[in-house]
Scaffold this active site. Structure first.
Site, mmCIF file in Angstrom:
data_model
loop_
_atom_site.group_PDB
_atom_site.id
_atom_site.type_symbol
_atom_site.label_atom_id
_atom_site.label_comp_id
_atom_site.label_asym_id
_atom_site.label_seq_id
_atom_site.Cartn_x
_atom_site.Cartn_y
_atom_site.Cartn_z
ATOM 1 N N LEU A 12 1.261 2.208 14.117
ATOM 2 C CA LEU A 12 0.853 3.396 13.358
ATOM 3 C C LEU A 12 0.292 3.003 11.991
ATOM 4 O O LEU A 12 0.915 2.268 11.246
ATOM 5 C CB LEU A 12 2.074 4.310 13.177
ATOM 6 C CG LEU A 12 1.924 5.521 12.246
ATOM 7 C CD1 LEU A 12 2.765 6.697 12.765
ATOM 8 C CD2 LEU A 12 2.347 5.216 10.814
ATOM 9 N N ASP A 15 -1.526 5.255 4.884
ATOM 10 C CA ASP A 15 -2.338 5.161 3.663
ATOM 11 C C ASP A 15 -3.166 3.882 3.488
ATOM 12 O O ASP A 15 -2.637 2.782 3.634
ATOM 13 C CB ASP A 15 -1.440 5.202 2.417
ATOM 14 C CG ASP A 15 -0.337 6.216 2.494
ATOM 15 O OD1 ASP A 15 -0.249 6.937 3.478
ATOM 16 O OD2 ASP A 15 0.452 6.268 1.534
ATOM 17 N N ARG A 55 6.931 6.249 -6.320
ATOM 18 C CA ARG A 55 6.168 5.270 -5.522
ATOM 19 C C ARG A 55 4.658 5.390 -5.718
ATOM 20 O O ARG A 55 4.171 6.302 -6.353
ATOM 21 C CB ARG A 55 6.502 5.436 -4.037
ATOM 22 C CG ARG A 55 6.320 6.841 -3.506
ATOM 23 C CD ARG A 55 6.673 6.883 -2.014
ATOM 24 N NE ARG A 55 6.692 8.252 -1.516
ATOM 25 C CZ ARG A 55 7.784 9.008 -1.416
ATOM 26 N NH1 ARG A 55 8.960 8.522 -1.738
ATOM 27 N NH2 ARG A 55 7.689 10.253 -0.972
ATOM 28 N N ASP A 56 3.960 4.440 -5.080
ATOM 29 C CA ASP A 56 2.495 4.440 -4.992
ATOM 30 C C ASP A 56 1.828 4.162 -6.350
ATOM 31 O O ASP A 56 1.018 4.971 -6.837
ATOM 32 C CB ASP A 56 1.974 5.765 -4.401
ATOM 33 C CG ASP A 56 2.744 6.207 -3.164
ATOM 34 O OD1 ASP A 56 3.294 5.316 -2.472
ATOM 35 O OD2 ASP A 56 2.824 7.409 -2.888
HETATM 36 C C1 FRU Z 1 2.057 8.755 1.858
HETATM 37 C C2 FRU Z 1 3.318 7.918 1.792
HETATM 38 C C3 FRU Z 1 3.464 7.231 0.455
HETATM 39 C C4 FRU Z 1 4.341 6.049 0.787
HETATM 40 C C5 FRU Z 1 3.826 5.680 2.159
HETATM 41 C C6 FRU Z 1 4.848 5.091 3.070
HETATM 42 O O1 FRU Z 1 1.615 8.954 3.154
HETATM 43 O O2 FRU Z 1 4.465 8.713 2.067
HETATM 44 O O3 FRU Z 1 3.983 8.037 -0.567
HETATM 45 O O4 FRU Z 1 4.198 5.009 -0.126
HETATM 46 O O5 FRU Z 1 3.298 6.857 2.735
HETATM 47 O O6 FRU Z 1 4.260 4.707 4.280
#
Ligand code: FRU
Length: 481
Positions: free
Chosen positions: A38, A41, A159-160
């Site tokens: 799968l 992002d 995150r991110d």
């Molecule tokens: C967005 C998300 C992000 C996270 C990632 C984990 O789709 O939830 O916030 O870092 O996917 O796969």
């Protein structure tokens, strides 16, 4: 350490290479996909050493949202890509429950990435740290943790990270949630002694969801654009119709004042069913966006899971800001995929119906001069199944109707679109996806499709009364290679 799966890069890379190009008829040819597992992002987008590097979230062990690692590919022209490989995966106590999303940057000639280490303890309590790494010979070497966790007053939904420069210093925006469960973006500044939290970047948006994911802060000359993905914002008649959104506010980001000043309303970057967590890289003044063609918490909408794979990335889109609105158009490099000898002009005048068969992979440019017509539809027919784009000129509403498909997500999406005389569309029709750009990039829509049969679609255009003119061009496209 409780890593669920064993990540063997050599074995996984060999399996990817053996699975390319993927054979299943629903696999796209114009979009980045994996033969198994799968994707979500896009991550670490950066131009380095003559190529655009694209990493993305990937679970190599199945179609569940777990075992999050980063896959990597690169391209010089958005047509030819290197074989994807596994680049970053959970391997220690900090990131054992996932190498979550992050960004890429150039530092002293090296390609560095910054990602969120996700870990949960025995009681299921989450911790989120932000860590740098350097991409060396196909894999990310994990390095310093620069932020161990969220500041006081914020939850572990932290995150991110996304790097940007402001007044000569490196800064970060990070997706966050306040202790009282309000989504927001936190800003950090690099200082000689480390990364200092400057707090929340305030906006005029009130009551705007419980979590903001995947922020990007972009500069367009005198204007700044904060891209983010709010969760928990309810649907309205003509927007926010997906469970979660991906959009932006445009204004002036003052890091001194810690506020997005004079920003406009939140607008979505895409009005289709399957678009989330986009990331933007900037190279030579071009803002190039890649999105995830998928949606969290909507697994049942993606039946390719039965074949052991799920999701794709969108086409690379170039963003421009005009009067506070983002326009997005496919990167011009994609024109090189057109088979010149298949170029077919589309021409009709005074007709209320027009049909043509498409290729296996098709790009279509269409200008529909509506004349006296009130409603104009463009259908893609896959045997008995169909996708319908219907423009209601009085209401100035575009409707995307996927109820005519048997498998996958169905339903309808509606959005406002202002077309005076001419409705202009640019469409990329892949095997299991359609990307549509309306009115020269004013709006876009990403639509995943799972036609039952592998048949060449037919495009049918029709209107309530004769349209003044239909004109356009159609090309067969070469697959990405
Ligand atoms: C967005 C998300 C992000 C996270 C990632 C984990 O789709 O939830 O916030 O870092 O996917 O796969």
């Amino acid at each position: 350490m409780s890593a669920v799966e064993h990540f063997d890069k050599v074995e996984i890379d060999a399996r990817i290479a053996a699975g390319f190009p993927p054979v299943h008829h629903l696999h796209n040819r114009l979009h980045i996909e994996m033969p198994f597992g799968l994707i979500n992002d896009p991550n670490g987008l950066v131009y380095h050493d003559g190529a655009y590097h694209i990493f993305y979230q990937w679970n190599p062990f199945g179609c569940a949202h777990k075992n999050k690692s980063w896959a990597h590919t690169s391209t010089r022209d958005f047509c030819t890509y290197t074989m994807p490989t596994l680049a970053l995966w959970p391997s220690d106590a900090h990131d054992k429950d996932g190498c979550y999303s992050g960004c890429g940057t150039m530092e002293d000639g090296r390609l560095r990435v910054l990602y969120t280490c996700n870990a949960k303890d025995e009681a299921g309590v989450r911790s989120s740290a932000q860590r740098f790494g350097t991409f060396v010979r196909g894999a990310v070497q994990k390095e310093e943790i620069i932020i161990k966790g969220p500041p006081a007053g914020f939850t572990a939904h932290f995150r991110d990270p996304y790097l940007f420069n402001w007044k000569g210093a490196r800064h970060l925006v990070i997706g966050a949630q306040t202790a009282d469960e309000r989504g927001c973006v936190l800003v950090y500044r690099e200082q000689p002694c480390g990364w200092a939290c400057l707090g929340e970047l305030r906006t005029q948006l009130n009551d705007f969801g419980y979590m903001w994911e995947c922020p990007n802060l972009l500069s367009f000359g005198d204007y700044d654009v904060l891209v983010f993905c709010p969760q928990g914002v309810p649907a309205r008649d003509y927007d926010r119709q997906n469970i979660y959104q991906a959009g932006y506010i445009a204004g002036h980001a003052s890091i001194d004042a810690m506020e997005m000043l004079m920003h406009g309303r939140f607008k979505e970057l895409d009005h289709g069913f399957d678009f989330y967590a986009p990331q933007v890289m900037t190279h030579e003044g071009r803002h190039i966006l890649v999105g995830w063609m998928g949606m969290p918490d909507r697994e049942a909408d993606y039946p390719s899971c039965e074949e052991g794979w799920m999701h794709s990335l969108t086409l690379p889109r170039v963003l421009t800001l005009r009067q506070g609105h983002i326009f997005s158009e496919p990167a011009h490099e994609l024109k090189a995929l057109r088979h010149r000898e298949t170029e077919r002009p589309l021409e009709a005048a005074g007709e209320s119906e027009f049909s043509t068969t498409l290729y296996d992979l098709t790009e279509i440019l269409l200008d529909l001069t509506m004349g006296d017509a009130y409603s104009v539809s463009v259908e893609l027919l896959f045997g008995l199944e169909k996708l319908v784009l219907r423009y209601d000129r009085l209401a100035q509403v575009m409707r995307i109707d996927r109820t005519g498909m048997k498998r996958g997500g169905r339903g309808e999406r509606k959005f406002k679109l202002y077309a005076e005389q001419t409705l202009s569309l640019r469409m990329y029709v892949d095997r299991g996806a359609v990307e549509v750009f309306f009115q020269h990039g004013e709006e876009a829509a990403t639509i995943a499709l799972f036609p039952e049969k592998n048949i060449r679609p037919t495009m049918r255009i029709f209107s309530d009364v004769d349209m003044e003119q239909i004109s356009g061009v159609l090309w067969e496209l070469e697959p990405l290679h």
